[in-house]
Scaffold this motif. Structure first.
Motif, PDB file in Angstrom:
ATOM      1  N   GLN A  26       0.825  -1.202   0.000  1.00 19.17           N
ATOM      2  CA  GLN A  26       0.000   0.000   0.000  1.00 19.17           C
ATOM      3  C   GLN A  26       0.865   1.260   0.000  1.00 19.17           C
ATOM      4  O   GLN A  26       0.567   2.240  -0.694  1.00 19.17           O
ATOM      5  N   MET A  27       1.965   1.224   0.734  1.00 23.82           N
ATOM      6  CA  MET A  27       2.873   2.369   0.756  1.00 23.82           C
ATOM      7  C   MET A  27       3.490   2.592  -0.623  1.00 23.82           C
ATOM      8  O   MET A  27       3.645   3.734  -1.070  1.00 23.82           O
ATOM      9  N   GLU A  28       3.821   1.500  -1.324  1.00 25.44           N
ATOM     10  CA  GLU A  28       4.365   1.635  -2.680  1.00 25.44           C
ATOM     11  C   GLU A  28       3.329   2.235  -3.623  1.00 25.44           C
ATOM     12  O   GLU A  28       3.658   3.067  -4.483  1.00 25.44           O
ATOM     13  N   GLU A  29       2.098   1.808  -3.465  1.00 25.10           N
ATOM     14  CA  GLU A  29       1.036   2.371  -4.302  1.00 25.10           C
ATOM     15  C   GLU A  29       0.847   3.858  -4.033  1.00 25.10           C
ATOM     16  O   GLU A  29       0.405   4.602  -4.917  1.00 25.10           O
ATOM     17  N   ASP A  30       1.219   4.282  -2.825  1.00 23.13           N
ATOM     18  CA  ASP A  30       1.134   5.705  -2.480  1.00 23.13           C
ATOM     19  C   ASP A  30       2.384   6.470  -2.902  1.00 23.13           C
ATOM     20  O   ASP A  30       2.526   7.659  -2.589  1.00 23.13           O
ATOM     21  N   GLY A  31       3.303   5.777  -3.588  1.00 23.33           N
ATOM     22  CA  GLY A  31       4.482   6.454  -4.137  1.00 23.33           C
ATOM     23  C   GLY A  31       5.734   6.365  -3.308  1.00 23.33           C
ATOM     24  O   GLY A  31       6.749   6.995  -3.650  1.00 23.33           O
ATOM     25  N   GLN A  32       5.728   5.598  -2.218  1.00 24.08           N
ATOM     26  CA  GLN A  32       6.923   5.475  -1.388  1.00 24.08           C
ATOM     27  C   GLN A  32       7.790   4.311  -1.873  1.00 24.08           C
ATOM     28  O   GLN A  32       7.278   3.293  -2.324  1.00 24.08           O
ATOM     29  N   LYS A  33       9.102   4.475  -1.771  1.00 22.03           N
ATOM     30  CA  LYS A  33      10.032   3.421  -2.166  1.00 22.03           C
ATOM     31  C   LYS A  33      10.412   2.605  -0.945  1.00 22.03           C
ATOM     32  O   LYS A  33      10.890   3.153   0.055  1.00 22.03           O
ATOM     33  N   ILE A  34      10.206   1.295  -1.021  1.00 22.59           N
ATOM     34  CA  ILE A  34      10.468   0.395   0.095  1.00 22.59           C
ATOM     35  C   ILE A  34      11.734  -0.422  -0.190  1.00 22.59           C
ATOM     36  O   ILE A  34      11.899  -0.949  -1.291  1.00 22.59           O
ATOM     37  N   ILE A  35      12.610  -0.519   0.808  1.00 22.98           N
ATOM     38  CA  ILE A  35      13.750  -1.441   0.711  1.00 22.98           C
ATOM     39  C   ILE A  35      13.313  -2.765   1.330  1.00 22.98           C
ATOM     40  O   ILE A  35      12.967  -2.818   2.515  1.00 22.98           O
ATOM     41  N   LYS A  36      13.334  -3.826   0.537  1.00 21.85           N
ATOM     42  CA  LYS A  36      12.752  -5.099   0.956  1.00 21.85           C
ATOM     43  C   LYS A  36      13.839  -6.065   1.420  1.00 21.85           C
ATOM     44  O   LYS A  36      14.591  -6.595   0.623  1.00 21.85           O
ATOM     45  N   LEU A  37      13.858  -6.265   2.723  1.00 20.95           N
ATOM     46  CA  LEU A  37      14.798  -7.217   3.321  1.00 20.95           C
ATOM     47  C   LEU A  37      14.021  -8.381   3.925  1.00 20.95           C
ATOM     48  O   LEU A  37      14.442  -8.983   4.916  1.00 20.95           O
ATOM     49  N   ASN A  38      12.902  -8.731   3.304  1.00 24.79           N
ATOM     50  CA  ASN A  38      11.994  -9.707   3.908  1.00 24.79           C
ATOM     51  C   ASN A  38      11.985 -11.072   3.251  1.00 24.79           C
ATOM     52  O   ASN A  38      11.548 -12.047   3.859  1.00 24.79           O
ATOM     53  N   ILE A  39      12.426 -11.190   2.003  1.00 25.54           N
ATOM     54  CA  ILE A  39      12.249 -12.454   1.302  1.00 25.54           C
ATOM     55  C   ILE A  39      13.463 -12.763   0.433  1.00 25.54           C
ATOM     56  O   ILE A  39      14.060 -11.858  -0.158  1.00 25.54           O
ATOM     57  N   GLY A  40      13.838 -14.044   0.387  1.00 25.61           N
ATOM     58  CA  GLY A  40      15.013 -14.463  -0.365  1.00 25.61           C
ATOM     59  C   GLY A  40      14.723 -14.674  -1.834  1.00 25.61           C
ATOM     60  O   GLY A  40      15.010 -15.741  -2.387  1.00 25.61           O
ATOM     61  N   ASN A  41      14.166 -13.661  -2.466  1.00 26.52           N
ATOM     62  CA  ASN A  41      13.847 -13.718  -3.894  1.00 26.52           C
ATOM     63  C   ASN A  41      15.019 -13.094  -4.650  1.00 26.52           C
ATOM     64  O   ASN A  41      15.287 -11.902  -4.546  1.00 26.52           O
ATOM     65  N   MET A  42      15.733 -13.893  -5.424  1.00 29.32           N
ATOM     66  CA  MET A  42      17.026 -13.479  -5.954  1.00 29.32           C
ATOM     67  C   MET A  42      16.930 -12.457  -7.090  1.00 29.32           C
ATOM     68  O   MET A  42      17.685 -11.486  -7.146  1.00 29.32           O
ATOM     69  N   ALA A  43      16.017 -12.673  -8.019  1.00 29.00           N
ATOM     70  CA  ALA A  43      15.999 -11.905  -9.268  1.00 29.00           C
ATOM     71  C   ALA A  43      15.873 -10.395  -9.071  1.00 29.00           C
ATOM     72  O   ALA A  43      16.575  -9.628  -9.751  1.00 29.00           O
ATOM     73  N   PRO A  44      15.003  -9.891  -8.181  1.00 26.68           N
ATOM     74  CA  PRO A  44      14.865  -8.434  -8.060  1.00 26.68           C
ATOM     75  C   PRO A  44      16.147  -7.720  -7.641  1.00 26.68           C
ATOM     76  O   PRO A  44      16.256  -6.504  -7.801  1.00 26.68           O
ATOM     77  N   PHE A  45      17.123  -8.472  -7.115  1.00 26.55           N
ATOM     78  CA  PHE A  45      18.375  -7.872  -6.655  1.00 26.55           C
ATOM     79  C   PHE A  45      19.517  -8.102  -7.633  1.00 26.55           C
ATOM     80  O   PHE A  45      20.686  -7.904  -7.293  1.00 26.55           O
TER      81      PHE A  45
END
Length: 407
Positions: free
Chosen positions: A27-46
């Motif tokens: 929801q914060m991203e939809e409001d235009g805020q940039k989130i740093i995601k340290l929550n999931i071991g998903n390799m490709a986005p990094f």
């Protein structure tokens, strides 16, 4: 209209790796805020890309991937897994003992469904990868958590495992290398768990997804190579070592004595048939991945990107007053502890929701890994070094404000 409620089987299911905090971040991203995601071991986005030879093999075989495969998976991929077990020193594995799935996750759920009757118990580590606890609950079973001791480098307590065995216990889950702590279990400990399983006629369910993501001189031993006289199910996938999370290519291996488990294996076959088979394009990647150049070694060696980022995350987080951490030997995570005197926290989910809103850094609280002491959280160290510095810097400032408020 009568209210439609969720199944009662979901009452004890928790997966906060993608839970309320993630919903709030979206929801914060939809409001235009940039989130740093340290929550999931998903390799490709990094920026961790799957090896090109894997991609090319999938592309070449795509014309032959439109039909269902065998319910256990295509021959070439299962044969590659069989050869991999031989390299690990696991005895007696045939093609019929190998099941391919849409990631290890699907196979974990399949294995627990085939094993557990209502009220049966499965011993699960604490902290754990929460899918295991959820899968046991969905299967109608009862997850019973055994303690991994932070004071002993997060190693499981054999005494605690023994103390939790009851007449309803069916098996022991072992996650090695461990998620979320990053610890690698020594052979002596593995043999101790095997001995307990042997003594009580329990099944071993072993999650070895991070077996190649190792730092320094760490060496992984396949538990099935030590449990030749105990029925063992081993789970692995391409998701982490081969940076192929989205390909959903995993496997399960049944090893050890199978003579007394024919009915259980029949149940596994029945469930494999019900799902018709896993996604075929992803299966084509397995042979090339296991038999090709192991580029994960370049990432974990001194100077490699994962090694640098692990070291940086550990250095930065332990520099914060009142934050301690066992340095991980493996995997993609660190699991720090907040001193409860300096950081009195009544509800860790609410606390890390506050962290998200004030810092725009997304983390997962310890209770999300079934470690409900309100003191722990997991950090994924996949982002680039600049992003890691920024994220942990924001966390440090938040914790400084929190300390000052509660001094």
């Amino acid at each position: 209209m009568k209210q439609l409620k969720k199944s009662a089987k979901l009452a004890n299911v928790l997966y906060d790796v993608r839970g309320p905090i993630v919903d709030a971040a979206r929801q914060m991203e939809e409001d235009g805020q940039k989130i740093i995601k340290l929550n999931i071991g998903n390799m490709a986005p990094f920026g961790f890309d799957a090896p090109e030879e894997i991609q090319q093999d999938m592309i070449r075989n795509l014309p032959d991937s439109a039909g269902y495969s065998d319910s256990k998976g295509i021959f070439a991929a299962r044969k590659a897994v069989m050869h991999y077990t031989q390299q690990q020193g696991v005895e007696g594995v045939t093609l019929d003992d190998i099941y391919l799935g849409n990631g290890a996750s699907e196979l974990i759920v399949m294995a627990t469904n085939a094993l557990l009757d209502d009220g049966d118990e499965l011993l699960v580590p604490m902290p754990d990868y929460p899918l295991w606890t959820a899968a046991v609950s969905l299967s109608g079973g009862k997850p019973v958590h055994y303690l991994c001791e932070e004071d002993n480098q997060w190693l499981p307590s054999l005494a605690d495992i023994r103390a939790r065995i009851t007449p309803r216990t069916r098996g022991i889950v072992v996650i090695n290398p461990n998620n979320p702590t990053g610890v690698l279990y020594p052979d002596e400990l593995l043999r101790g768990i095997v001995a307990i399983a042997r003594e009580h006629s329990l099944v071993l369910l072993v999650d070895e997804v991070y077996d190649k993501v190792l730092y320094e001189d760490a060496r992984h031993t396949a538990m099935a190579s030590l449990s030749t006289d105990v029925l063992t199910l081993t789970f692995n996938s391409l998701s982490k070592a081969y940076r192929s999370c989205g390909y959903r290519a995993g496997w399960m291996i049944v090893s050890g004595p199978k003579g007394n488990a024919t009915d259980y294996i029949e149940g596994l076959n029945m469930l494999a048939n019900l799902k018709l088979g896993s996604n075929v394009p992803g299966q084509w990647a397995i042979q090339t991945a296991l038999g090709g150049y192991q580029s994960i070694n370049d990432l974990v060696k001194p100077g490699g990107r994962l090694r640098r980022q692990r070291d940086l995350a550990y250095e930065l987080i332990t520099a914060i007053p009142g934050v301690t951490c066992v340095k991980p030997q493996a995997a993609l995570y660190i699991f720090p502890r907040l001193d409860p005197v300096m950081y009195p926290i009544a509800d860790d989910r609410e606390f890390f929701m506050q962290v998200l809103r004030e810092t725009r850094v997304m983390l997962v609280q310890g209770s999300g890994f079934n470690f409900p002491d309100n003191q722990h959280f997991r950090i994924v160290f996949l982002p680039h070094e600049d992003d890691l510095r920024e994220a942990i810097g924001r966390i440090a400032k938040f914790l400084e404000r929190y300390r000052n408020r509660n001094a």
